[in-house]
Design a protein around this motif. Sequence first.
Motif, PDB file in Angstrom:
ATOM      1  N   ALA A   2      -3.845 -29.372  26.321  1.00  0.00           N
ATOM      2  CA  ALA A   2      -3.709 -28.681  25.035  1.00  0.00           C
ATOM      3  C   ALA A   2      -4.204 -27.246  25.145  1.00  0.00           C
ATOM      4  O   ALA A   2      -3.570 -26.301  24.641  1.00  0.00           O
ATOM      5  N   TRP A   3      -5.336 -27.063  25.827  1.00  0.00           N
ATOM      6  CA  TRP A   3      -5.869 -25.718  26.021  1.00  0.00           C
ATOM      7  C   TRP A   3      -4.931 -24.875  26.878  1.00  0.00           C
ATOM      8  O   TRP A   3      -4.773 -23.665  26.649  1.00  0.00           O
ATOM      9  N   LYS A   4      -4.322 -25.479  27.863  1.00  0.00           N
ATOM     10  CA  LYS A   4      -3.375 -24.746  28.718  1.00  0.00           C
ATOM     11  C   LYS A   4      -2.195 -24.235  27.898  1.00  0.00           C
ATOM     12  O   LYS A   4      -1.761 -23.084  28.060  1.00  0.00           O
ATOM     13  N   GLU A   5      -1.699 -25.077  27.008  1.00  0.00           N
ATOM     14  CA  GLU A   5      -0.575 -24.682  26.149  1.00  0.00           C
ATOM     15  C   GLU A   5      -0.986 -23.563  25.202  1.00  0.00           C
ATOM     16  O   GLU A   5      -0.239 -22.596  24.991  1.00  0.00           O
ATOM     17  N   ILE A   6      -2.176 -23.687  24.623  1.00  0.00           N
ATOM     18  CA  ILE A   6      -2.678 -22.637  23.725  1.00  0.00           C
ATOM     19  C   ILE A   6      -2.787 -21.315  24.475  1.00  0.00           C
ATOM     20  O   ILE A   6      -2.375 -20.249  23.982  1.00  0.00           O
ATOM     21  N   GLY A   7      -3.355 -21.365  25.683  1.00  0.00           N
ATOM     22  CA  GLY A   7      -3.480 -20.147  26.478  1.00  0.00           C
ATOM     23  C   GLY A   7      -2.139 -19.508  26.766  1.00  0.00           C
ATOM     24  O   GLY A   7      -1.994 -18.275  26.711  1.00  0.00           O
ATOM     25  N   MET A   8      -1.142 -20.338  27.056  1.00  0.00           N
ATOM     26  CA  MET A   8       0.196 -19.811  27.348  1.00  0.00           C
ATOM     27  C   MET A   8       0.761 -19.038  26.164  1.00  0.00           C
ATOM     28  O   MET A   8       1.254 -17.909  26.306  1.00  0.00           O
ATOM     29  N   PHE A   9       0.673 -19.613  24.960  1.00  0.00           N
ATOM     30  CA  PHE A   9       1.243 -18.944  23.786  1.00  0.00           C
ATOM     31  C   PHE A   9       0.423 -17.719  23.381  1.00  0.00           C
ATOM     32  O   PHE A   9       0.986 -16.699  22.955  1.00  0.00           O
ATOM     33  N   LEU A  10      -0.903 -17.802  23.526  1.00  0.00           N
ATOM     34  CA  LEU A  10      -1.720 -16.612  23.247  1.00  0.00           C
ATOM     35  C   LEU A  10      -1.389 -15.506  24.238  1.00  0.00           C
ATOM     36  O   LEU A  10      -1.341 -14.324  23.880  1.00  0.00           O
ATOM     37  N   GLY A  11      -1.148 -15.885  25.503  1.00  0.00           N
ATOM     38  CA  GLY A  11      -0.768 -14.902  26.504  1.00  0.00           C
ATOM     39  C   GLY A  11       0.568 -14.253  26.191  1.00  0.00           C
ATOM     40  O   GLY A  11       0.752 -13.049  26.394  1.00  0.00           O
ATOM     41  N   LYS A  12       1.508 -15.052  25.700  1.00  0.00           N
ATOM     42  CA  LYS A  12       2.810 -14.499  25.314  1.00  0.00           C
ATOM     43  C   LYS A  12       2.646 -13.500  24.165  1.00  0.00           C
ATOM     44  O   LYS A  12       3.269 -12.421  24.156  1.00  0.00           O
ATOM     45  N   LEU A  13       1.820 -13.844  23.182  1.00  0.00           N
ATOM     46  CA  LEU A  13       1.565 -12.926  22.075  1.00  0.00           C
ATOM     47  C   LEU A  13       0.897 -11.645  22.577  1.00  0.00           C
ATOM     48  O   LEU A  13       1.245 -10.535  22.161  1.00  0.00           O
ATOM     49  N   TRP A  14      -0.076 -11.803  23.464  1.00  0.00           N
ATOM     50  CA  TRP A  14      -0.779 -10.663  24.065  1.00  0.00           C
ATOM     51  C   TRP A  14       0.206  -9.772  24.825  1.00  0.00           C
ATOM     52  O   TRP A  14       0.041  -8.553  24.899  1.00  0.00           O
ATOM     53  N   ASN A  15       1.269 -10.395  25.318  1.00  0.00           N
ATOM     54  CA  ASN A  15       2.290  -9.669  26.083  1.00  0.00           C
ATOM     55  C   ASN A  15       3.400  -9.125  25.182  1.00  0.00           C
ATOM     56  O   ASN A  15       4.367  -8.554  25.675  1.00  0.00           O
ATOM     57  N   GLY A  16       3.265  -9.330  23.860  1.00  0.00           N
ATOM     58  CA  GLY A  16       4.232  -8.760  22.934  1.00  0.00           C
ATOM     59  C   GLY A  16       5.400  -9.653  22.577  1.00  0.00           C
ATOM     60  O   GLY A  16       6.394  -9.191  22.023  1.00  0.00           O
ATOM     61  N   GLN A  17       5.312 -10.956  22.859  1.00  0.00           N
ATOM     62  CA  GLN A  17       6.411 -11.864  22.555  1.00  0.00           C
ATOM     63  C   GLN A  17       6.174 -12.563  21.202  1.00  0.00           C
ATOM     64  O   GLN A  17       5.048 -12.972  20.915  1.00  0.00           O
ATOM     65  N   PRO A  18       7.217 -12.705  20.398  1.00  0.00           N
ATOM     66  CA  PRO A  18       7.068 -13.281  19.051  1.00  0.00           C
ATOM     67  C   PRO A  18       7.040 -14.807  19.054  1.00  0.00           C
ATOM     68  O   PRO A  18       8.047 -15.470  18.825  1.00  0.00           O
ATOM     69  N   VAL A  19       5.869 -15.370  19.306  1.00  0.00           N
ATOM     70  CA  VAL A  19       5.749 -16.840  19.358  1.00  0.00           C
ATOM     71  C   VAL A  19       4.648 -17.326  18.417  1.00  0.00           C
ATOM     72  O   VAL A  19       3.965 -18.309  18.701  1.00  0.00           O
ATOM     73  N   LYS A  20       4.499 -16.657  17.304  1.00  0.00           N
ATOM     74  CA  LYS A  20       3.425 -16.975  16.363  1.00  0.00           C
ATOM     75  C   LYS A  20       3.481 -18.425  15.885  1.00  0.00           C
ATOM     76  O   LYS A  20       2.462 -19.118  15.850  1.00  0.00           O
ATOM     77  N   VAL A  21       4.663 -18.899  15.511  1.00  0.00           N
ATOM     78  CA  VAL A  21       4.802 -20.262  14.994  1.00  0.00           C
ATOM     79  C   VAL A  21       4.451 -21.288  16.062  1.00  0.00           C
ATOM     80  O   VAL A  21       3.704 -22.249  15.820  1.00  0.00           O
ATOM     81  N   LYS A  22       4.969 -21.100  17.271  1.00  0.00           N
ATOM     82  CA  LYS A  22       4.694 -22.036  18.368  1.00  0.00           C
ATOM     83  C   LYS A  22       3.208 -22.032  18.738  1.00  0.00           C
ATOM     84  O   LYS A  22       2.637 -23.079  19.063  1.00  0.00           O
ATOM     85  N   ALA A  23       2.591 -20.859  18.673  1.00  0.00           N
ATOM     86  CA  ALA A  23       1.161 -20.783  18.960  1.00  0.00           C
ATOM     87  C   ALA A  23       0.369 -21.583  17.931  1.00  0.00           C
ATOM     88  O   ALA A  23      -0.569 -22.312  18.272  1.00  0.00           O
TER      89      ALA A  23
END
Length: 225
Positions: free
Chosen positions: A169-190
Amino acid sequence: MTALFELLRPELQMVHLRLERETRLQKQGLPAVTMPVLNPLDEDFLPALVLLSAHTQGYSGSRALSLAAVFQFIFLASLMHSDVKDEVAVQTLVGDYFYARFLDLLCRDGNLQFLVPLSRLICQIHLDAAGRHEKSVSADGSHLREYLATMATYLGSQLGKVEPQKVEAWKEIGMFLGKLWNGQPVKVKAGQAIEKLAPKAVKDLLVELVFHLSEKLPAKQVMAL
């Protein structure tokens, strides 16, 4: 800055002091090269993810502080390698020096178990950079932040009680936070990934971080959330 960073501020300051101390060789500073200029978010983001994921799994101690510094070293080294210009040799060598510091920290501070996944991470980062260079793709197309954030929460969570479901679960959270940090629109999935965690206080901290990261997205991307 978000409540998460303020909550972890004493430990984050310890990580920054550790980084400063570790980058001084024989009481002398590093060569006169152009160091990456980091904003407050980039200075705290990876260390905060390591610390929070470790604390939530029941671990608070020196290994978490050291691992937080390790991730920041890898981030700095990768930025320096991707920004070599006139002083190619010196810039690259200083980036390599940061990689050497992270290896030294792993050996000294009890985190040697993470050597293999972190080595693979660095290989992944460099293969990605090589591929972008070959295709003449700018650094903006890098997955560096996503890779690092994913591994920061994944390894940080393993410092405490190793519950496979929580670690994933933490790995998945980190992935989506990283995508947001990288400028990708994944707010809902995060947000959906964060909902899988149990402690409400931790969820609230992460949700605030998601909104903070989303506010920094370009306008067109925010509208697409």
